[in-house]
Design an enzyme around this catalytic site. Sequence first.
Site, PDB file in Angstrom:
ATOM      1  N   GLY A  11       0.828  -1.211   0.000  1.00  0.00           N
ATOM      2  CA  GLY A  11       0.000   0.000   0.000  1.00  0.00           C
ATOM      3  C   GLY A  11       0.856   1.252   0.000  1.00  0.00           C
ATOM      4  O   GLY A  11       0.625   2.192  -0.773  1.00  0.00           O
ATOM      5  N   LYS A  12       1.871   1.256   0.853  1.00  0.00           N
ATOM      6  CA  LYS A  12       2.778   2.419   0.902  1.00  0.00           C
ATOM      7  C   LYS A  12       3.526   2.575  -0.418  1.00  0.00           C
ATOM      8  O   LYS A  12       3.685   3.680  -0.931  1.00  0.00           O
ATOM      9  CB  LYS A  12       3.827   2.222   2.003  1.00  0.00           C
ATOM     10  CG  LYS A  12       3.328   2.348   3.410  1.00  0.00           C
ATOM     11  CD  LYS A  12       4.533   2.215   4.321  1.00  0.00           C
ATOM     12  CE  LYS A  12       4.202   2.187   5.767  1.00  0.00           C
ATOM     13  NZ  LYS A  12       5.392   2.018   6.610  1.00  0.00           N
ATOM     14  N   ASP A  70       7.667   5.707   7.903  1.00  0.00           N
ATOM     15  CA  ASP A  70       7.140   5.091   9.124  1.00  0.00           C
ATOM     16  C   ASP A  70       5.883   5.862   9.482  1.00  0.00           C
ATOM     17  O   ASP A  70       5.886   7.094   9.512  1.00  0.00           O
ATOM     18  CB  ASP A  70       8.152   5.112  10.267  1.00  0.00           C
ATOM     19  CG  ASP A  70       7.838   3.995  11.261  1.00  0.00           C
ATOM     20  OD1 ASP A  70       7.999   2.815  10.889  1.00  0.00           O
ATOM     21  OD2 ASP A  70       7.388   4.300  12.381  1.00  0.00           O
ATOM     22  N   PHE A 156      -5.490   0.385   2.331  1.00  0.00           N
ATOM     23  CA  PHE A 156      -4.915  -0.679   3.165  1.00  0.00           C
ATOM     24  C   PHE A 156      -5.030  -0.260   4.627  1.00  0.00           C
ATOM     25  O   PHE A 156      -5.507   0.842   4.939  1.00  0.00           O
ATOM     26  CB  PHE A 156      -3.447  -0.918   2.764  1.00  0.00           C
ATOM     27  CG  PHE A 156      -2.526   0.225   3.119  1.00  0.00           C
ATOM     28  CD1 PHE A 156      -2.449   1.347   2.301  1.00  0.00           C
ATOM     29  CD2 PHE A 156      -1.745   0.208   4.273  1.00  0.00           C
ATOM     30  CE1 PHE A 156      -1.610   2.409   2.624  1.00  0.00           C
ATOM     31  CE2 PHE A 156      -0.899   1.265   4.591  1.00  0.00           C
ATOM     32  CZ  PHE A 156      -0.833   2.367   3.762  1.00  0.00           C
ATOM     33  N   ASP A 159      -7.576   2.211   6.710  1.00  0.00           N
ATOM     34  CA  ASP A 159      -8.311   3.094   5.785  1.00  0.00           C
ATOM     35  C   ASP A 159      -9.838   2.991   5.897  1.00  0.00           C
ATOM     36  O   ASP A 159     -10.519   4.018   5.880  1.00  0.00           O
ATOM     37  CB  ASP A 159      -7.892   2.822   4.329  1.00  0.00           C
ATOM     38  CG  ASP A 159      -6.595   3.536   3.963  1.00  0.00           C
ATOM     39  OD1 ASP A 159      -6.112   4.359   4.762  1.00  0.00           O
ATOM     40  OD2 ASP A 159      -6.062   3.271   2.876  1.00  0.00           O
ATOM     41  N   HIS A 184      -1.773  11.901   5.359  1.00  0.00           N
ATOM     42  CA  HIS A 184      -0.508  12.108   6.056  1.00  0.00           C
ATOM     43  C   HIS A 184       0.683  11.799   5.140  1.00  0.00           C
ATOM     44  O   HIS A 184       1.670  12.504   5.126  1.00  0.00           O
ATOM     45  CB  HIS A 184      -0.482  11.220   7.304  1.00  0.00           C
ATOM     46  CG  HIS A 184      -0.867   9.780   7.045  1.00  0.00           C
ATOM     47  ND1 HIS A 184      -1.943   9.425   6.272  1.00  0.00           N
ATOM     48  CD2 HIS A 184      -0.284   8.607   7.419  1.00  0.00           C
ATOM     49  CE1 HIS A 184      -2.021   8.106   6.203  1.00  0.00           C
ATOM     50  NE2 HIS A 184      -1.026   7.587   6.896  1.00  0.00           N
TER      51      HIS A 184
HETATM   52  P1  IMP Z   1       5.010   0.669   9.624  1.00  0.00           P
HETATM   53  O1  IMP Z   1       5.417  -0.242   8.521  1.00  0.00           O
HETATM   54  O2  IMP Z   1       5.556   0.303  10.961  1.00  0.00           O
HETATM   55  O3  IMP Z   1       5.208   2.112   9.279  1.00  0.00           O
HETATM   56  O4  IMP Z   1       3.436   0.392   9.736  1.00  0.00           O
HETATM   57  C1  IMP Z   1       2.483   1.357   9.528  1.00  0.00           C
HETATM   58  C2  IMP Z   1       1.096   0.792   9.827  1.00  0.00           C
HETATM   59  O5  IMP Z   1       0.227   1.899  10.111  1.00  0.00           O
HETATM   60  C3  IMP Z   1       0.480   0.088   8.629  1.00  0.00           C
HETATM   61  O6  IMP Z   1       0.709  -1.294   8.628  1.00  0.00           O
HETATM   62  C4  IMP Z   1      -0.995   0.396   8.795  1.00  0.00           C
HETATM   63  O7  IMP Z   1      -1.573  -0.496   9.708  1.00  0.00           O
HETATM   64  C5  IMP Z   1      -0.978   1.774   9.425  1.00  0.00           C
HETATM   65  N1  IMP Z   1      -1.022   2.826   8.384  1.00  0.00           N
HETATM   66  C6  IMP Z   1      -0.041   3.710   8.040  1.00  0.00           C
HETATM   67  N2  IMP Z   1      -0.437   4.505   7.041  1.00  0.00           N
HETATM   68  C7  IMP Z   1      -1.685   4.113   6.734  1.00  0.00           C
HETATM   69  C8  IMP Z   1      -2.611   4.543   5.741  1.00  0.00           C
HETATM   70  O8  IMP Z   1      -2.370   5.434   4.912  1.00  0.00           O
HETATM   71  N3  IMP Z   1      -3.801   3.908   5.749  1.00  0.00           N
HETATM   72  C9  IMP Z   1      -4.116   2.925   6.632  1.00  0.00           C
HETATM   73  N4  IMP Z   1      -3.289   2.457   7.542  1.00  0.00           N
HETATM   74  C10 IMP Z   1      -2.061   3.047   7.596  1.00  0.00           C
END
Ligand code: IMP
Length: 202
Positions: A11-12, A70, A156, A159, A184
Site C-alpha cells: 500500500g505504501k 514510518d 490498506f 483506511d 498524512h
Molecule cells: P510501519 O510499517 O511500521 O510504518 O506500519 C504502519 C502501519 O500503520 C500500517 O501497517 C498500517 O496499519 C498503518 N497505516 C499507516 N499509514 C496508513 C494509511 O495510509 N492507511 C491505513 N493504515 C495506515
Amino acid sequence: MRIFIASSNSGKLRELSEAGAAYSVVVHELPGSGSLPVPAESGSTFAENAAIKAVAYSRTVPGEIVIADDSGLEVSALGGAPGIHSARYAQQDNHKSSDAANNQRLLCEIAKYPGAGRSALFVCVIAAARDGKLLGTFEGEARGEILQAPLGRHGFGYDPLFFVPEANKTFAEMQGEEKLRYSHRGAAFRQFCEWLAHHPLS
Ligand code: IMP
C-alpha cells in the site's frame, strides 16, 4: 530525479509511486528488497524508525537517495495508541498482524471508552538518506474520526475506519490522487519534494 523506496508494505509503495509521479520524481522499489536484512525498528518515534530504515537501506544502493516511511494511527480515546505499534496492534509478539485483525482490535478498544470521542490522527514520517547518512525527515498528518464499522474497499490498513470529515469519505473510499490530497503520506511526500527542489544534491 530518481529515488528508491524501501518498504514491504504494498500500500505504501503504491501510494509513494503515485505521489512521485505528480512531482516528476521516479520512485523505484529498492533492488532485491525482499531479501535484504530488515533493520530492527528500535526507535520510540515515527521519525526515529523512519531514519533507521532509510539509513540502513541507503547503504545498499551507493550514491542513490533512499526514502523510508514510518507511519501509524494515533487515537485520542486510546491515549495515542496504536501509534508506532499500528502494524502489529492485534498481536502480542513482535510480528505484524493482518489489517482485518488490527481493525477489529481498534473497534474493540475504542468501544471501551464510549464517552471519549473518536477523533484520530494519522502520522507519516518520510526519512531520506544517501550512503548511510540521513538527509532529512519530513512529517505529515491527517485528522479524522474512527467509524463504528468499516466503509470502502480501497487502500490498506486502517483506511476503512478512518473518516475524513472535510472529504465526507473514509480513506478507503478514496483512490490515488484523492487520498494523497488528504493523507498524512501525501503531506509528508510534498514536504520531501519541496526540500528536494531546494537542495540540489551533487
Ligand atoms: P510501519 O510499517 O511500521 O510504518 O506500519 C504502519 C502501519 O500503520 C500500517 O501497517 C498500517 O496499519 C498503518 N497505516 C499507516 N499509514 C496508513 C494509511 O495510509 N492507511 C491505513 N493504515 C495506515
